[in-house]
Design an enzyme around this catalytic site. Structure first.
Site, PDB file in Angstrom:
ATOM      1  N   LYS A  49      12.462  -5.524  -3.231  1.00 51.77           N
ATOM      2  CA  LYS A  49      12.786  -4.151  -2.850  1.00 51.77           C
ATOM      3  C   LYS A  49      14.290  -3.919  -2.843  1.00 51.77           C
ATOM      4  O   LYS A  49      14.752  -2.837  -3.188  1.00 51.77           O
ATOM      5  CB  LYS A  49      12.182  -3.803  -1.486  1.00 51.77           C
ATOM      6  CG  LYS A  49      10.678  -3.645  -1.569  1.00 51.77           C
ATOM      7  CD  LYS A  49      10.143  -2.741  -0.472  1.00 51.77           C
ATOM      8  CE  LYS A  49       8.635  -2.593  -0.621  1.00 51.77           C
ATOM      9  NZ  LYS A  49       8.003  -1.941   0.508  1.00 51.77           N
TER      10      LYS A  49
ATOM     11  N   LYS B 152       2.117  -7.429  -9.605  1.00 51.19           N
ATOM     12  CA  LYS B 152       1.045  -6.955  -8.730  1.00 51.19           C
ATOM     13  C   LYS B 152       0.930  -5.425  -8.808  1.00 51.19           C
ATOM     14  O   LYS B 152       1.939  -4.734  -8.962  1.00 51.19           O
ATOM     15  CB  LYS B 152       1.367  -7.462  -7.317  1.00 51.19           C
ATOM     16  CG  LYS B 152       1.118  -6.508  -6.214  1.00 51.19           C
ATOM     17  CD  LYS B 152       1.695  -6.935  -4.896  1.00 51.19           C
ATOM     18  CE  LYS B 152       2.666  -5.845  -4.459  1.00 51.19           C
ATOM     19  NZ  LYS B 152       2.865  -5.672  -3.052  1.00 51.19           N
TER      20      LYS B 152
ATOM     21  N   LYS C 175       1.507   0.742  -5.158  1.00 48.98           N
ATOM     22  CA  LYS C 175       1.486   2.199  -5.056  1.00 48.98           C
ATOM     23  C   LYS C 175       2.847   2.797  -5.359  1.00 48.98           C
ATOM     24  O   LYS C 175       2.964   3.990  -5.581  1.00 48.98           O
ATOM     25  CB  LYS C 175       0.972   2.649  -3.680  1.00 48.98           C
ATOM     26  CG  LYS C 175       1.621   1.994  -2.463  1.00 48.98           C
ATOM     27  CD  LYS C 175       0.893   2.401  -1.171  1.00 48.98           C
ATOM     28  CE  LYS C 175       1.464   1.731   0.059  1.00 48.98           C
ATOM     29  NZ  LYS C 175       0.704   0.704   0.674  1.00 48.98           N
TER      30      LYS C 175
HETATM   31  P1  TYM Z   1       0.938  -2.853   2.218  1.00 51.07           P
HETATM   32  O1  TYM Z   1       0.838  -1.512   2.859  1.00 51.07           O
HETATM   33  O2  TYM Z   1       1.902  -3.072   1.128  1.00 51.07           O
HETATM   34  O3  TYM Z   1      -0.477  -3.283   1.668  1.00 51.07           O
HETATM   35  C1  TYM Z   1      -1.630  -3.222   2.511  1.00 51.07           C
HETATM   36  C2  TYM Z   1      -2.572  -4.351   2.173  1.00 51.07           C
HETATM   37  O4  TYM Z   1      -2.955  -4.300   0.797  1.00 51.07           O
HETATM   38  C3  TYM Z   1      -2.728  -5.552   0.183  1.00 51.07           C
HETATM   39  N1  TYM Z   1      -2.347  -5.320  -1.223  1.00 51.07           N
HETATM   40  C4  TYM Z   1      -2.950  -5.896  -2.267  1.00 51.07           C
HETATM   41  N2  TYM Z   1      -3.964  -6.762  -2.350  1.00 51.07           N
HETATM   42  C5  TYM Z   1      -4.352  -7.148  -3.577  1.00 51.07           C
HETATM   43  N3  TYM Z   1      -3.761  -6.719  -4.721  1.00 51.07           N
HETATM   44  C6  TYM Z   1      -2.732  -5.849  -4.680  1.00 51.07           C
HETATM   45  N4  TYM Z   1      -2.170  -5.417  -5.795  1.00 51.07           N
HETATM   46  C7  TYM Z   1      -2.288  -5.393  -3.410  1.00 51.07           C
HETATM   47  N5  TYM Z   1      -1.311  -4.548  -3.008  1.00 51.07           N
HETATM   48  C8  TYM Z   1      -1.360  -4.518  -1.670  1.00 51.07           C
HETATM   49  C9  TYM Z   1      -1.601  -6.180   0.965  1.00 51.07           C
HETATM   50  O5  TYM Z   1      -1.606  -7.583   0.813  1.00 51.07           O
HETATM   51  C10 TYM Z   1      -1.940  -5.752   2.375  1.00 51.07           C
HETATM   52  O6  TYM Z   1      -2.899  -6.605   2.948  1.00 51.07           O
HETATM   53  N6  TYM Z   1       3.486  -5.546   5.544  1.00 51.07           N
HETATM   54  C11 TYM Z   1       2.186  -5.036   5.202  1.00 51.07           C
HETATM   55  C12 TYM Z   1       1.626  -4.140   6.268  1.00 51.07           C
HETATM   56  C13 TYM Z   1       1.597  -4.741   7.634  1.00 51.07           C
HETATM   57  C14 TYM Z   1       0.715  -5.721   8.108  1.00 51.07           C
HETATM   58  C15 TYM Z   1       1.068  -5.949   9.467  1.00 51.07           C
HETATM   59  C16 TYM Z   1      -0.326  -6.436   7.525  1.00 51.07           C
HETATM   60  C17 TYM Z   1       2.428  -4.410   8.665  1.00 51.07           C
HETATM   61  N7  TYM Z   1       2.113  -5.135   9.764  1.00 51.07           N
HETATM   62  C18 TYM Z   1       0.402  -6.882  10.245  1.00 51.07           C
HETATM   63  C19 TYM Z   1      -1.007  -7.367   8.322  1.00 51.07           C
HETATM   64  C20 TYM Z   1      -0.631  -7.580   9.643  1.00 51.07           C
HETATM   65  C21 TYM Z   1       2.292  -4.233   3.922  1.00 51.07           C
HETATM   66  O7  TYM Z   1       3.331  -3.790   3.539  1.00 51.07           O
HETATM   67  O8  TYM Z   1       1.125  -3.984   3.331  1.00 51.07           O
END
Ligand code: TYM
Length: 331
Positions: free
Chosen positions: A115, A197, A200
Site C-alpha cells: 500500500k 490477489k 476491491k
Molecule cells: P479485508 O477487508 O481486506 O478483507 C476481508 C477478508 O477477505 C479476505 N480476502 C480474500 N480472501 C481470498 N481471496 C482474496 N482475493 C481476498 N481478498 C480479501 C481477507 O483475507 C479477509 O479475511 N485487516 C483485515 C480486516 C480486519 C480483521 C481484523 C480481520 C481488521 N481487523 C481482525 C480479522 C480479524 C482486512 O483488511 O481485510
C-alpha cells in the site's frame, strides 16, 4: 453465548465494494462456523480510514457490509455483529498495544509495503500501525480462531507476537489466537493478472467480481478472464488463470478440483468459463436480493448493530480494564 464455546473474531473493511475474494476467503466460512463458536463479526470502519474515504461513501458502505453479512447467512441471534467504531475499546487498546509493538516488525508487513508503494508520500501513520489495531480487535475478545484469507496470515502472526510479548512482560492476559484459513478459496486471484490477489481496490473492474455484480457483468468478466494457450483445464502453476477459475468453481459448487478436472477433460475454456459464471450467478443471486431487502430496512440494521455493539462493548471493556490495570494505570 455458552461459556465453553471457543471464540471467533473476524472483520471486513467497508473501504470498497466487496468481492468474491472477501466472500470465499472469509464470509462464506464465517457462516459455517456460527453454530459451533461464540462469534464476533465486525465491520472495521476504523481500519477503512487508514486510506482516504468519502464520508458519505463510508457511511453507505458500512451499512452495505452489514447487509452483506446478514444476506450471506449470519444470524444476528447467533453472532455478535457490530461496527468497530461503536466499541471505543478497540481504539484505546490499539494505543496501548502500539507501545508494545516494534517499528521494525511493522515495517516488514507486506500489506503495508504494497500500500505504501501505491500511495507514496501521502501515506498515513494509521496505515503503518494498522496491524496493531487488528491485534486489538482480536485480543479484546479472547479469540481462539480468526477466519481470514491467506493475505491476513502475517497480521495474525504479529498479533500473536504482540500478545505473547504483553503476556511475558506482565502476566498471562491474552489468549494466543490461531488463524483459520480455508483450504480452497483462501486466495482468489485477480482475473486480469492471476499472479496478484483479487482486490476491491484494483483499478480495472475486470480484475474482480463483486458480490453485487449482475449476471451479465459476471458473464462478461469471466469470459474476459486471462487464461493461456494450453487449452486444458488442469490445476497447475503454469496456468494461473485456469487454476484460479478452478478454485472459484470449486468453492462455488463444492466440487473438488479433481472432479472439475475430470468433468472438463476434452472440453475447451469457453464451456468451462460459461459454467464458472453460471456457478457464481447461482450462488450470488439469492444473496443479492437479500442484500437489497436488508438495505431497505434501515431500522432492522440499526437494531442489529446497536445490539451487537452492546454485547461487544461489554466483553471488550473487561479486557481493556485488565490491560490498564496490568500496565499500572490508576483505576
Ligand atoms: P479485508 O477487508 O481486506 O478483507 C476481508 C477478508 O477477505 C479476505 N480476502 C480474500 N480472501 C481470498 N481471496 C482474496 N482475493 C481476498 N481478498 C480479501 C481477507 O483475507 C479477509 O479475511 N485487516 C483485515 C480486516 C480486519 C480483521 C481484523 C480481520 C481488521 N481487523 C481482525 C480479522 C480479524 C482486512 O483488511 O481485510
Amino acid at each position: 453465548m455458552e461459556e465453553n464455546k471457543k471464540v471467533i473474531f473476524s472483520g471486513i473493511q467497508p473501504s470498497g465494494n466487496l468481492t468474491i475474494g472477501n466472500y470465499y476467503g472469509a464470509l462464506k466460512n464465517w457462516v459455517k462456523l456460527q453454530e459451533q463458536y461464540d462469534t464476533y463479526y465486525c465491520i472495521v470502519d476504523l481500519h477503512a480510514i487508514t486510506v482516504k474515504q468519502e464520508p458519505k461513501d463510508l457511511r453507505r458502505r458500512t451499512l452495505e457490509v452489514l447487509a452483506i453479512y446478514l444476506a450471506a447467512g449470519l444470524d444476528p441471534e447467533k453472532n455478535t455483529i457490530f461496527i468497530q467504531s461503536h466499541v471505543p475499546a478497540h481504539s484505546e487498546a490499539a494505543w496501548l498495544l502500539n507501545c508494545y509493538t516494534y517499528m521494525g516488525e511493522l515495517s516488514r508487513m507486506t500489506q503495508f509495503k504494497d500500500k505504501s508503494a501505491r500511495y507514496g508520500e501521502s501515506i498515513s501513520a494509521g496505515l503503518f500501525s494498522y496491524p496493531v489495531l487488528m491485534a486489538a480487535d482480536i485480543l479484546l475478545y479472547n479469540t481462539d480462531l480468526v477466519p481470514v484469507g491467506s493475505d491476513q496470515k502475517q497480521h495474525l502472526e504479529i498479533t500473536r507476537d504482540i500478545a505473547d510479548r504483553f503476556n511475558n512482560i506482565y502476566s498471562p492476559t491474552f489468549k494466543i489466537p490461531e488463524p483459520y484459513i480455508p483450504e480452497v478459496g483462501a486466495r482468489i486471484m485477480d482475473l486480469q493478472s492471476p499472479e496478484k490477489k483479487m482486490s476491491k481496490s484494483a483499478d480495472n473492474p475486470n480484475s474482480y467480481i463483486l458480490i453485487m455484480d449482475s449476471p451479465e457483468v459476471i458473464k462478461n468478466k469471466i469470459s474476459r478472464a486471462v487464461t493461456d494457450t494450453i487449452g486444458i483445464v488442469q490445476y497447475t502453476n503454469d496456468q494461473p488463470g485456469i487454476k484460479n477459475l478452478m478454485d472459484i468453481m470449486s468453492v462455488a459448487t463444492g466440487k473438488t478440483i479433481d472432479e472439475i478436472q475430470k468433468e472438463y477433460e476434452g472440453l475447451g475454456y469457453a464451456q468451462f468459463k460459461k459454467d464458472v459464471a453460471e456457478a457464481l450467478i447461482t450462488e450470488l443471486k439469492p444473496i443479492q436480493s437479500k442484500i437489497k431487502e436488508y438495505l431497505d430496512n434501515k431500522e432492522l440494521l440499526e437494531e442489529i448493530y446497536t445490539k451487537g455493539a452492546e454485547k461487544a462493548n461489554y466483553v471488550a471493556r473487561k479486557t481493556l480494564s485488565k490491560m490498564q490495570r496490568k500496565i499500572g494505570f490508576i483505576k
